[in-house]
Design a protein around this motif. Structure first.
Motif, PDB file in Angstrom:
ATOM      1  N   LYS A  80      40.147 -46.830 -35.233  1.00 31.76           N
ATOM      2  CA  LYS A  80      40.989 -46.302 -33.706  1.00 31.76           C
ATOM      3  C   LYS A  80      41.918 -47.163 -34.072  1.00 31.76           C
ATOM      4  O   LYS A  80      42.243 -48.489 -33.747  1.00 31.76           O
ATOM      5  N   MET A  81      43.462 -46.437 -34.509  1.00 32.64           N
ATOM      6  CA  MET A  81      44.056 -47.234 -34.346  1.00 32.64           C
ATOM      7  C   MET A  81      44.894 -47.390 -33.283  1.00 32.64           C
ATOM      8  O   MET A  81      44.364 -46.942 -31.912  1.00 32.64           O
ATOM      9  N   LEU A  82      45.597 -48.406 -33.233  1.00 35.39           N
ATOM     10  CA  LEU A  82      45.785 -48.922 -31.743  1.00 35.39           C
ATOM     11  C   LEU A  82      47.473 -48.693 -31.195  1.00 35.39           C
ATOM     12  O   LEU A  82      47.621 -47.778 -31.773  1.00 35.39           O
ATOM     13  N   ALA A  83      47.280 -48.160 -29.791  1.00 36.47           N
ATOM     14  CA  ALA A  83      47.966 -47.241 -29.549  1.00 36.47           C
ATOM     15  C   ALA A  83      49.651 -47.932 -29.520  1.00 36.47           C
ATOM     16  O   ALA A  83      49.898 -48.895 -29.704  1.00 36.47           O
ATOM     17  N   ARG A  84      50.747 -47.062 -30.067  1.00 34.55           N
ATOM     18  CA  ARG A  84      52.536 -47.900 -30.685  1.00 34.55           C
ATOM     19  C   ARG A  84      52.704 -48.379 -29.597  1.00 34.55           C
ATOM     20  O   ARG A  84      53.176 -49.814 -29.586  1.00 34.55           O
ATOM     21  N   ASP A  85      52.265 -48.295 -28.440  1.00 36.93           N
ATOM     22  CA  ASP A  85      52.825 -49.359 -27.514  1.00 36.93           C
ATOM     23  C   ASP A  85      52.176 -51.303 -26.951  1.00 36.93           C
ATOM     24  O   ASP A  85      52.184 -52.031 -26.575  1.00 36.93           O
ATOM     25  N   ASP A  86      50.757 -50.531 -28.187  1.00 31.87           N
ATOM     26  CA  ASP A  86      49.936 -52.068 -27.682  1.00 31.87           C
ATOM     27  C   ASP A  86      50.108 -52.564 -28.993  1.00 31.87           C
ATOM     28  O   ASP A  86      49.528 -54.188 -28.682  1.00 31.87           O
ATOM     29  N   VAL A  87      51.268 -52.257 -29.783  1.00 33.70           N
ATOM     30  CA  VAL A  87      50.841 -53.154 -31.187  1.00 33.70           C
ATOM     31  C   VAL A  87      51.643 -53.608 -31.181  1.00 33.70           C
ATOM     32  O   VAL A  87      51.312 -55.580 -31.747  1.00 33.70           O
ATOM     33  N   GLU A  88      52.685 -54.284 -30.744  1.00 29.34           N
ATOM     34  CA  GLU A  88      53.759 -55.534 -30.491  1.00 29.34           C
ATOM     35  C   GLU A  88      53.006 -56.805 -28.974  1.00 29.34           C
ATOM     36  O   GLU A  88      52.656 -57.992 -30.114  1.00 29.34           O
ATOM     37  N   ILE A  91      49.482 -57.165 -31.807  1.00 33.53           N
ATOM     38  CA  ILE A  91      49.547 -58.019 -32.978  1.00 33.53           C
ATOM     39  C   ILE A  91      50.345 -59.266 -32.558  1.00 33.53           C
ATOM     40  O   ILE A  91      50.824 -60.136 -33.574  1.00 33.53           O
ATOM     41  N   GLY A  92      51.653 -58.807 -32.919  1.00 34.77           N
ATOM     42  CA  GLY A  92      52.735 -59.988 -32.667  1.00 34.77           C
ATOM     43  C   GLY A  92      53.999 -59.329 -33.444  1.00 34.77           C
ATOM     44  O   GLY A  92      55.191 -59.681 -33.397  1.00 34.77           O
ATOM     45  N   HIS A  93      54.215 -58.271 -33.960  1.00 37.97           N
ATOM     46  CA  HIS A  93      55.243 -57.466 -34.478  1.00 37.97           C
ATOM     47  C   HIS A  93      55.454 -55.676 -34.411  1.00 37.97           C
ATOM     48  O   HIS A  93      54.354 -55.111 -34.666  1.00 37.97           O
ATOM     49  N   ASP A  94      56.689 -55.308 -33.970  1.00 37.28           N
ATOM     50  CA  ASP A  94      56.204 -54.394 -33.748  1.00 37.28           C
ATOM     51  C   ASP A  94      56.237 -53.174 -34.983  1.00 37.28           C
ATOM     52  O   ASP A  94      56.368 -53.732 -36.060  1.00 37.28           O
ATOM     53  N   VAL A  95      55.215 -51.692 -34.531  1.00 38.96           N
ATOM     54  CA  VAL A  95      55.440 -50.395 -35.386  1.00 38.96           C
ATOM     55  C   VAL A  95      56.673 -50.638 -36.380  1.00 38.96           C
ATOM     56  O   VAL A  95      58.101 -50.723 -35.944  1.00 38.96           O
ATOM     57  N   GLY A  96      56.615 -50.640 -37.574  1.00 39.42           N
ATOM     58  CA  GLY A  96      57.741 -50.948 -38.961  1.00 39.42           C
ATOM     59  C   GLY A  96      58.048 -52.301 -39.409  1.00 39.42           C
ATOM     60  O   GLY A  96      58.486 -51.631 -40.300  1.00 39.42           O
ATOM     61  N   GLY A  97      57.215 -52.992 -38.962  1.00 38.91           N
ATOM     62  CA  GLY A  97      56.948 -54.303 -39.345  1.00 38.91           C
ATOM     63  C   GLY A  97      56.183 -55.157 -39.212  1.00 38.91           C
ATOM     64  O   GLY A  97      56.338 -56.496 -39.369  1.00 38.91           O
ATOM     65  N   VAL A  98      54.658 -53.670 -39.084  1.00 39.11           N
ATOM     66  CA  VAL A  98      53.633 -54.592 -39.041  1.00 39.11           C
ATOM     67  C   VAL A  98      53.353 -55.520 -40.310  1.00 39.11           C
ATOM     68  O   VAL A  98      53.520 -55.045 -41.723  1.00 39.11           O
ATOM     69  N   CYS A  99      52.720 -57.034 -40.158  1.00 36.23           N
ATOM     70  CA  CYS A  99      53.029 -57.643 -41.488  1.00 36.23           C
ATOM     71  C   CYS A  99      51.635 -59.064 -41.181  1.00 36.23           C
ATOM     72  O   CYS A  99      51.104 -58.801 -40.581  1.00 36.23           O
TER      73      CYS A  99
END
Length: 157
Positions: A80-88, A91-99
């Motif tokens: 189950k992928m994280l919802a876009r609003d929960d990623v940053e 995780i600490g990084h926003d979608v598109g820059g997650v590392c």
């Protein structure tokens, strides 16, 4: 800013100067490969999942896709992928820059076997226009990962 967190994280190994800040977006595998002039499969994408109420990051090759059966066998739950609003937030990084560098405390990081076929790969560095070229052993050294896993398909067919 997330790229600064990554820069500070990579400074432990004195490699922060190797971060490439690109003119173009590198927010997707295709855009990153185009901007970096490499094959899409060499982009080390970081996929964010929710497992037992915690964040899990899977770093996989650009041409790999999550195999639901393999994922469930390793993690004991459906992918189950994280919802876009929960990623940053999680995780600490926003979608598109997650590392896998400079992530929030408590994030479990796993490296997928799909990466092992390359000499070097290109993970993002916290922003949607950054990357760093690292060897697999450097990726292991710079990433506080738990273990290597085999949870992807489509790359070794």
């Amino acid at each position: 800013m997330a790229i600064e967190k990554v820069r500070n994280h990579l400074a432990q190994w004195h490699v922060e100067h190797k971060i490439q800040e690109l003119e173009e977006s590198s927010a997707t595998v295709e855009l990153a490969a185009q901007a970096l002039g490499c094959e899409p499969e060499r982009i080390a994408k970081s996929l964010s999942f929710l497992v037992n109420d915690g964040a899990v990051l899977i770093v996989a090759a650009g041409d790999a896709k999550i195999d639901n059966a393999k994922f469930k066998a390793v993690f004991g739950t459906k992918a189950k992928m994280l919802a876009r609003d929960d990623v940053e937030k999680m995780i600490g990084h926003d979608v598109g820059g997650v590392c896998p560098f400079g992530v929030n405390e408590g994030v479990a990081i796993y490296l997928d076997d799909s990466l092992k076929r390359f000499t070097t790969v290109f993970p993002a560095c916290g922003s949607s226009n950054s990357a760093i070229e690292v060897t697999i052993s450097e990726l292991e050294a710079y990433t506080p990962y738990k273990e290597w896993v085999d949870v992807c398909k489509g790359w070794n067919d």
